[in-house]
Design an enzyme around this catalytic site. Structure first.
Site, PDB file in Angstrom:
ATOM      1  CE  LYS A 151      -1.826   1.861   3.998  1.00 19.01           C
ATOM      2  NZ  LYS A 151      -1.621   3.301   4.164  1.00 19.01           N
ATOM      3  CG  ASN A 152       2.141   2.725   3.570  1.00 23.54           C
ATOM      4  OD1 ASN A 152       1.017   3.089   3.285  1.00 23.54           O
ATOM      5  ND2 ASN A 152       2.491   2.394   4.802  1.00 23.54           N
ATOM      6  CB  CYS A 181      -4.586   6.263  10.424  1.00 23.98           C
ATOM      7  SG  CYS A 181      -4.922   4.833   9.405  1.00 23.98           S
ATOM      8  NE  ARG A 206      -0.338  10.529  10.356  1.00 23.08           N
ATOM      9  CZ  ARG A 206      -0.730   9.493   9.587  1.00 23.08           C
ATOM     10  NH1 ARG A 206      -2.003   9.099   9.602  1.00 23.08           N
ATOM     11  NH2 ARG A 206       0.130   8.903   8.775  1.00 23.08           N
ATOM     12  NE  ARG A 220      -7.212   4.825   4.359  1.00 21.17           N
ATOM     13  CZ  ARG A 220      -6.305   5.440   5.112  1.00 21.17           C
ATOM     14  NH1 ARG A 220      -6.503   5.562   6.415  1.00 21.17           N
ATOM     15  NH2 ARG A 220      -5.201   5.920   4.585  1.00 21.17           N
TER      16      ARG A 220
HETATM   17  C1  EPZ Z   1       3.754   6.959   6.612  1.00 18.57           C
HETATM   18  O1  EPZ Z   1       2.983   7.976   7.236  1.00 18.57           O
HETATM   19  C2  EPZ Z   1       2.819   5.787   6.408  1.00 18.57           C
HETATM   20  N1  EPZ Z   1       1.745   6.172   5.525  1.00 18.57           N
HETATM   21  C3  EPZ Z   1       2.258   5.330   7.756  1.00 18.57           C
HETATM   22  O2  EPZ Z   1       1.491   4.154   7.499  1.00 18.57           O
HETATM   23  C4  EPZ Z   1       3.424   4.950   8.670  1.00 18.57           C
HETATM   24  O3  EPZ Z   1       2.904   4.647   9.942  1.00 18.57           O
HETATM   25  C5  EPZ Z   1       4.404   6.122   8.770  1.00 18.57           C
HETATM   26  O4  EPZ Z   1       4.834   6.534   7.458  1.00 18.57           O
HETATM   27  C6  EPZ Z   1       5.655   5.743   9.564  1.00 18.57           C
HETATM   28  O5  EPZ Z   1       6.283   4.665   8.950  1.00 18.57           O
HETATM   29  C7  EPZ Z   1       1.988   6.127   4.198  1.00 18.57           C
HETATM   30  O6  EPZ Z   1       3.076   5.792   3.760  1.00 18.57           O
HETATM   31  C8  EPZ Z   1       0.840   6.515   3.300  1.00 18.57           C
HETATM   32  P1  EPZ Z   1       5.896  10.098   8.894  1.00 18.57           P
HETATM   33  P2  EPZ Z   1       3.594   9.476   7.348  1.00 18.57           P
HETATM   34  O7  EPZ Z   1       5.898  11.356   8.108  1.00 18.57           O
HETATM   35  O8  EPZ Z   1       4.395   9.752   6.135  1.00 18.57           O
HETATM   36  C9  EPZ Z   1       5.966  13.379  12.319  1.00 18.57           C
HETATM   37  C10 EPZ Z   1      -0.322   2.696   7.677  1.00 18.57           C
HETATM   38  O9  EPZ Z   1      -0.851   2.148   8.653  1.00 18.57           O
HETATM   39  N2  EPZ Z   1       6.003  14.370  11.232  1.00 18.57           N
HETATM   40  O10 EPZ Z   1       7.036   9.145   8.765  1.00 18.57           O
HETATM   41  O11 EPZ Z   1       2.504  10.390   7.721  1.00 18.57           O
HETATM   42  C11 EPZ Z   1       4.657  12.613  12.373  1.00 18.57           C
HETATM   43  O12 EPZ Z   1       3.685  13.326  13.094  1.00 18.57           O
HETATM   44  C12 EPZ Z   1       0.071   4.160   7.773  1.00 18.57           C
HETATM   45  O13 EPZ Z   1      -0.048   2.152   6.588  1.00 18.57           O
HETATM   46  C13 EPZ Z   1       6.241  15.702  11.560  1.00 18.57           C
HETATM   47  O14 EPZ Z   1       6.417  16.051  12.727  1.00 18.57           O
HETATM   48  O15 EPZ Z   1       4.561   9.293   8.601  1.00 18.57           O
HETATM   49  C14 EPZ Z   1       5.070  11.332  13.063  1.00 18.57           C
HETATM   50  O16 EPZ Z   1       5.113  11.561  14.453  1.00 18.57           O
HETATM   51  C15 EPZ Z   1      -0.290   4.780   9.118  1.00 18.57           C
HETATM   52  N3  EPZ Z   1       6.287  16.616  10.560  1.00 18.57           N
HETATM   53  C16 EPZ Z   1       6.504  11.110  12.553  1.00 18.57           C
HETATM   54  O17 EPZ Z   1       6.943  12.376  12.052  1.00 18.57           O
HETATM   55  C17 EPZ Z   1       6.103  16.277   9.247  1.00 18.57           C
HETATM   56  O18 EPZ Z   1       6.167  17.167   8.373  1.00 18.57           O
HETATM   57  C18 EPZ Z   1       6.606  10.097  11.409  1.00 18.57           C
HETATM   58  O19 EPZ Z   1       5.660  10.483  10.436  1.00 18.57           O
HETATM   59  C19 EPZ Z   1       5.861  14.916   8.933  1.00 18.57           C
HETATM   60  C20 EPZ Z   1       5.823  13.975   9.944  1.00 18.57           C
END
Ligand code: EPZ
Length: 426
Positions: free
Chosen positions: A22-23, A117, A122, A397
């Site tokens: 998916k991702n 989610c 986020r 999803r």
């Molecule tokens: C991706 O989300 C995945 N989604 C998530 O999978 C996964 O849990 C996550 O990466 C971590 O591996 C997709 O790929 C579509 P991050 P993403 O940016 O990109 C903070 C699933 O179940 N952050 O790595 O949103 C954020 O709040 C889903 O398949 C900032 O602070 O995750 C989090 O605490 C759920 N500022 C941490 O970083 C930003 O600009 C990691 O988030 C961006 C993120």
């Protein structure tokens, strides 16, 4: 509204084919916008996030043809610079990948703020930091993020925290920028590598994906390509944990074992037996499991997307397990539902303390988010009695035909449609 009805206590046995990731798919599909000829994507998972992504492309004028269950031909050569609509953007977090890809294509992008989610805070500050560093201005108003640039110029970007989404958006926004862009403290997940491989297959010049330093040299033109999406390590991990929780014997096929190392290691540590082959892993459940401590980390650490599923398994382990969520503020919204089934879990901030119990009992439960839903299915499969699971749209999803795949492994699980609480079709 559809529900899943599980009559628990059956051991899962047999083998299951894992679908595309998916991702990875939700990053590669927006990236196809950059191709200057049609692309054919293979091993695309049949899940609702992909359906929405393809709908967004069609809205922009792309020609999208489903060639078979997992093969899609996309010709995005004539798309127009359009707003990614609210009703689609709000359904998934990955809609914000259209920011990076449209910025590269049109030097402009307008996307409604992403949904997805609810895992606590986020923000998208790191995404906006990348666009700014490359020379783009942004504004946020009426729920829309708008970015534009006269010219995108390569630069050095250091991420304040490891973020999958911002690493992906930075790659998408810099592949045609003038000169060299260096991303430092970049995310290293398998889907980051998969996107880089797709972009390179249409002519990009990206090196170092999968490490914490990614170098992107801007290019002028892109071709089309045929590309196969990597298998979904989280789907595979979910079936592996379900096999362990039901004390079954399941082989997950069509996978890349290296992507599953943290999950394989943890399952072995608590007492499951595993056999690895080139493209499959067999999981043999144990009668009892040892407690363990677990902290979710960026790849190659234990993935946060497997945290709820593993927690469901640990509710049945002997002793006290400590589970720390190292990525998101609130990824324990499934805990109340597991408690309804007899689990003994207490949560304090980002830490869950799980006291193992003899057994879980079936109960009516609700799904809060995608992986919480997977956890409730695993709990229902191992519980005594019937579990009715509501709000399963979250599960659909990210999991292709999960009820069908589980039934093929011997689970007593059916999907039923209810209207105002009364069972109707299906
Ligand atoms: C991706 O989300 C995945 N989604 C998530 O999978 C996964 O849990 C996550 O990466 C971590 O591996 C997709 O790929 C579509 P991050 P993403 O940016 O990109 C903070 C699933 O179940 N952050 O790595 O949103 C954020 O709040 C889903 O398949 C900032 O602070 O995750 C989090 O605490 C759920 N500022 C941490 O970083 C930003 O600009 C990691 O988030 C961006 C993120």
């Amino acid at each position: 509204m559809d529900k899943l009805i599980i009559n628990g206590g059956k051991k899962l046995q047999g083998s299951v084919q894992i679908s595309g990731a998916k991702n990875a798919a939700v990053a590669v599909i927006p990236a196809v916008i950059l191709a200057e000829a049609p692309c054919v994507l293979e091993n695309v998972p049949s899940i609702s996030d992909v359906t929405i992504d393809l709908q967004i492309l069609r809205e922009m004028g792309a020609d999208v043809r489903v060639l078979d269950k997992s093969t899609i031909r996309i010709d995005a050569t004539h798309i127009r610079d359009a707003v990614v609509p609210y009703e689609m953007a709000r359904c998934m977090r990955a809609s914000y990948y259209f920011l990076g890809t449209l910025l590269t294509k049109f030097n402009h992008a307008k996307v409604y703020m992403p949904g997805g989610c609810d895992l606590g805070d986020r923000p998208i500050d790191q995404h906006l930091k990348c666009f700014k560093a490359l020379g783009a201005d942004h504004s946020i108003g009426r729920g829309i993020v708008e970015i534009s640039a006269g010219k995108l110029i390569g630069t050095q970007i250091y991420f304040d925290k490891v973020t999958v989404g911002a690493t992906i958006n930075a790659m998408l926004a810099s592949v045609k920028a003038d000169g060299l862009t260096i991303l430092e403290n970049a995310a290293k997940e398998p889907h980051i590598v998969d996107l880089a491989n797709f972009l390179n297959s249409i002519g990009a010049d990206i090196m170092g994906a999968g490490t914490d330093v990614i170098k992107i040299r801007g290019v002028k033109r892109f071709t089309g390509a045929n590309y196969a999406i990597i298998p979904d390590q989280i789907e595979a991990g979910t079936y592996m944990v379900a096999a362990a929780a039901t004390k079954g014997d399941v082989t997950v096929n069509g996978i890349i074992p290296k992507h599953l190392e943290p999950i394989t290691a943890k399952l072995r540590k608590i007492g499951a037996k595993l056999e690895e082959r080139d493209e499959s892993i067999r999981v043999m459940g144990a009668d009892t499991y040892e407690r363990t401590n677990l902290k979710t980390m960026p790849h190659p650490g234990f993935p946060t997307d497997m945290q709820p599923q593993f927690a469901a398994l640990l509710t049945l382990a002997k002793g006290t397990s400590i589970l720390t969520e190292g990525i998101f503020d609130n990824r324990f919204r499934y805990v109340d539902e597991l408690r309804r089934m007899g689990a003994d879990i207490s949560v304090d901030g980002k830490v869950a303390v799980i006291e193992g119990v003899e057994r879980l009992t079936g109960a009516p439960v609700k799904v809060a988010d995608l992986r919480a839903g997977a956890a409730l299915i695993i709990a229902g499969l191992s519980a005594d009695g019937v579990t009715e699971i509501e709000d399963i749209q979250h599960i659909e999803r990210g999991y292709e035909g999960m009820d069908v795949k589980l039934r093929s492994l011997g689970a007593d699980i059916v999907k039923r449609r209810f209207t105002d609480g009364v069972r109707t079709a299906m």
